[in-house]
Each structure stands twice: as structure tokens, then as C-alpha cells.
Design a protein around this motif. Structure first.
Motif, short mmCIF file in Angstrom:
data_model
loop_
_atom_site.label_atom_id
_atom_site.label_comp_id
_atom_site.label_asym_id
_atom_site.label_seq_id
_atom_site.Cartn_x
_atom_site.Cartn_y
_atom_site.Cartn_z
N GLY A 20 0.80 -1.21 0.00
CA GLY A 20 0.00 0.00 0.00
C GLY A 20 0.83 1.26 0.00
O GLY A 20 0.53 2.23 -0.70
N MET A 21 1.91 1.25 0.78
CA MET A 21 2.75 2.44 0.87
C MET A 21 3.53 2.70 -0.42
O MET A 21 3.79 3.85 -0.78
CB MET A 21 3.71 2.31 2.05
CG MET A 21 3.04 2.32 3.40
SD MET A 21 4.20 2.42 4.79
CE MET A 21 4.79 4.10 4.63
N VAL A 22 3.90 1.63 -1.12
CA VAL A 22 4.72 1.78 -2.33
C VAL A 22 3.87 2.06 -3.56
O VAL A 22 4.20 2.95 -4.37
CB VAL A 22 5.58 0.52 -2.56
CG1 VAL A 22 6.29 0.58 -3.91
CG2 VAL A 22 6.62 0.38 -1.44
N THR A 23 2.77 1.33 -3.72
CA THR A 23 1.99 1.42 -4.96
C THR A 23 0.78 2.33 -4.86
O THR A 23 0.25 2.77 -5.88
CB THR A 23 1.51 0.02 -5.39
OG1 THR A 23 0.60 -0.49 -4.40
CG2 THR A 23 2.68 -0.94 -5.53
N GLY A 24 0.29 2.58 -3.64
CA GLY A 24 -0.93 3.37 -3.49
C GLY A 24 -0.73 4.82 -3.89
O GLY A 24 0.22 5.47 -3.45
N THR A 25 -1.63 5.33 -4.72
CA THR A 25 -1.52 6.73 -5.14
C THR A 25 -1.87 7.68 -4.01
O THR A 25 -1.52 8.86 -4.07
CB THR A 25 -2.47 6.99 -6.33
OG1 THR A 25 -3.81 6.62 -5.96
CG2 THR A 25 -2.05 6.21 -7.55
N ASP A 26 -2.55 7.17 -2.98
CA ASP A 26 -2.93 8.00 -1.84
C ASP A 26 -1.91 7.93 -0.71
O ASP A 26 -2.08 8.59 0.32
CB ASP A 26 -4.29 7.58 -1.30
CG ASP A 26 -5.39 7.75 -2.33
OD1 ASP A 26 -5.48 8.85 -2.90
OD2 ASP A 26 -6.15 6.79 -2.56
N SER A 27 -0.88 7.11 -0.87
CA SER A 27 0.08 6.91 0.22
C SER A 27 0.90 8.16 0.52
O SER A 27 1.51 8.26 1.59
CB SER A 27 1.02 5.75 -0.11
OG SER A 27 1.74 6.00 -1.30
N GLY A 28 0.91 9.12 -0.40
CA GLY A 28 1.61 10.36 -0.15
C GLY A 28 0.85 11.31 0.77
O GLY A 28 1.43 12.25 1.32
N HIS A 29 -0.44 11.04 0.94
CA HIS A 29 -1.27 11.87 1.81
C HIS A 29 -0.91 11.61 3.26
O HIS A 29 -0.73 10.47 3.68
CB HIS A 29 -2.75 11.58 1.56
CG HIS A 29 -3.66 12.64 2.06
ND1 HIS A 29 -3.95 12.79 3.40
CD2 HIS A 29 -4.35 13.62 1.41
CE1 HIS A 29 -4.79 13.81 3.55
NE2 HIS A 29 -5.03 14.33 2.35
N VAL A 30 -0.83 12.66 4.06
CA VAL A 30 -0.39 12.52 5.45
C VAL A 30 -1.32 11.63 6.26
O VAL A 30 -0.88 10.86 7.11
CB VAL A 30 -0.24 13.92 6.11
CG1 VAL A 30 -1.57 14.66 6.16
CG2 VAL A 30 0.36 13.79 7.49
N VAL A 31 -2.62 11.71 6.00
CA VAL A 31 -3.59 10.89 6.75
C VAL A 31 -3.39 9.41 6.44
O VAL A 31 -3.42 8.56 7.34
CB VAL A 31 -5.04 11.32 6.42
CG1 VAL A 31 -6.04 10.40 7.09
CG2 VAL A 31 -5.28 12.76 6.86
N VAL A 32 -3.17 9.09 5.18
CA VAL A 32 -2.96 7.70 4.78
C VAL A 32 -1.66 7.17 5.36
O VAL A 32 -1.60 6.03 5.85
CB VAL A 32 -2.99 7.57 3.24
CG1 VAL A 32 -2.71 6.13 2.83
CG2 VAL A 32 -4.33 8.03 2.69
#
Length: 217
Positions: free
Chosen positions: A143-155
Motif C-alpha cells: 500500500g505504501m509503495v503502490t498506493g496513489t494516496d500513500s503520499g497523503h499525510v492521513v494515509v
């Protein structure tokens, strides 16, 4: 008609939502699995935790399947079957995608071994069930590597919080079990009545042995 539905499906949103939801459900399943194994958890709370542990894990698997299938039909950057099924062969984020594939296979093994627990025996079931930990780590990194939302601070905070929760619960469970001490039994666990009957026979046998010893003198 089918192609029209696929073209107008919000596949990107489905991929993102199903991926995060699957991860959170699996986190809940692992958390409940650790919690229901605590020495102080007994009776109805333990049974309820076990039921929800099973339900959330199966729901995580179902959403993971939706996540993978939507990646295949996505019209922006579709994955091929080989990229989905063979780890580390994806053209986009091969490491993260490969970990996701391995985690999916590991989760399938965990679920099937749980259904076959009576046939596998406790030793093999426990060995397969412990795959839940590497599966969780694999999904977290995926999730942290491939997720497009992983850059969001909440995620990102969500991933850190869930990871620390599983780590903390695992350490706490280990400490509590070590303090209580392992329950060592060989064969089926005997009931209290069986233990009492055995104790009576030991006392009778010991008394008889004492009388016989006196007669021999």
C-alpha cells in the motif's frame, strides 16, 4: 454492453477504495486474532472476537479479489494476467505489486488452512496461520509503495498507526503468555473428574503399597 459498463466504471476509484478497505479489514482481522488469544480473554468475548476475526479476514480477501480484478479491467493502466499472478513481473512498481501478489496468495493459504484445521492438526495449522504476519507486512508495504494516496499525510499516519498496533499487540501477547507460563499437555486434556479419579487411585495404590511393605517386614 459489457464493454460499455467497463468503460464507464470508475475503475480508478474502485481500485483505491477496495485496496485501502481490504488492508483495513485485514488489519482488523489480525488485531482481533491476536486479542482473542490473550490469556485474560475468555467466554463470550473470546467467541465474539473469533467470529469477527474470521469475518473481517474473509471480507479482506473478497475486497482484495475485487482490487485485483479491477486492475485487470482498468482502462487507464490495465495489468495483464501474468503481471497479476506472477510476483514482481508488473511493469509499474514491480516490487510493491509483487508483494501484493504474494500477500494475496499467503492470505488464501491462511484462510484455507483455517477451514482445514481439523484435518491438518494444530501444528501444521499454526505454521500456516503464522503467515498472517508476513501477509500483513506485505500488504502494508504494498500500500505504501503502490498506493496513489500513500503520499497523503492521513494515509501515511494510518499505515504507521496500524503497523504499530499489530507490533504492540504481538509484544503484549507474548509478554502475558510468558508471565502466565505455557500450558503443557500431552494428548487430550483431561477433565477435572478424570484427574480426581486418578488422584484417588494414586492414594489407594500408595496406601496398599505401604501396607504390603509393612507385611514384608
Amino acid at each position: 454492453m459489457a464493454q460499455w459498463i467497463v468503460d464507464y466504471l470508475p475503475t480508478w476509484n474502485i481500485i483505491r477504495i477496495s485496496g485501502i478497505a481490504a488492508y483495513l479489514l485485514f488489519f482488523a482481522g489480525v488485531f482481533l486474532g491476536i486479542a482473542q488469544g490473550m490469556p485474560m480473554v475468555k467466554g463470550k468475548p473470546k467467541a465474539a472476537m473469533f467470529q469477527w476475526h474470521t469475518r473481517t479476514t474473509w471480507l479482506a480477501f473478497g475486497l482484495g479479489l475485487v482490487h485485483a480484478l479491477t486492475l485487470y479491467i482498468d482502462h487507464y493502466s490495465p495489468f495483464t494476467w501474468s503481471e497479476l499472478l506472477i510476483p514482481f513481473t508488473a511493469s509499474v512498481h514491480p516490487l510493491g505489486s509483487g508483494l501484493g501478489t504474494l500477500a494475496f496468495y499467503g492470505l488464501l493459504i491462511v484462510l484455507l488452512s483455517s477451514d482445514l484445521r481439523s484435518k491438518l492438526g494444530r501444528k501444521w495449522w499454526l505454521m500456516f496461520h503464522m503467515l498472517s504476519y508476513p501477509v500483513f507486512i506485505g500488504l502494508l508495504v504494498h500500500g505504501m509503495v503502490t498506493g496513489t494516496d500513500s503520499g497523503h499525510v492521513v494515509v501515511r499516519l494510518m499505515y504507521v498507526f496500524t503497523g504499530l498496533c499489530i507490533l504492540g499487540m504481538s509484544v503484549l501477547r507474548g509478554l502475558l503468555r510468558e508471565r502466565k507460563g505455557p500450558e503443557i499437555t500431552i494428548g487430550p486434556k483431561r477433565t477435572q473428574s478424570e484427574s480426581s479419579t486418578e488422584q484417588k487411585w494414586v492414594e489407594v495404590y500408595g496406601l496398599a503399597g505401604t501396607i504390603q511393605h509393612k507385611h514384608m517386614k
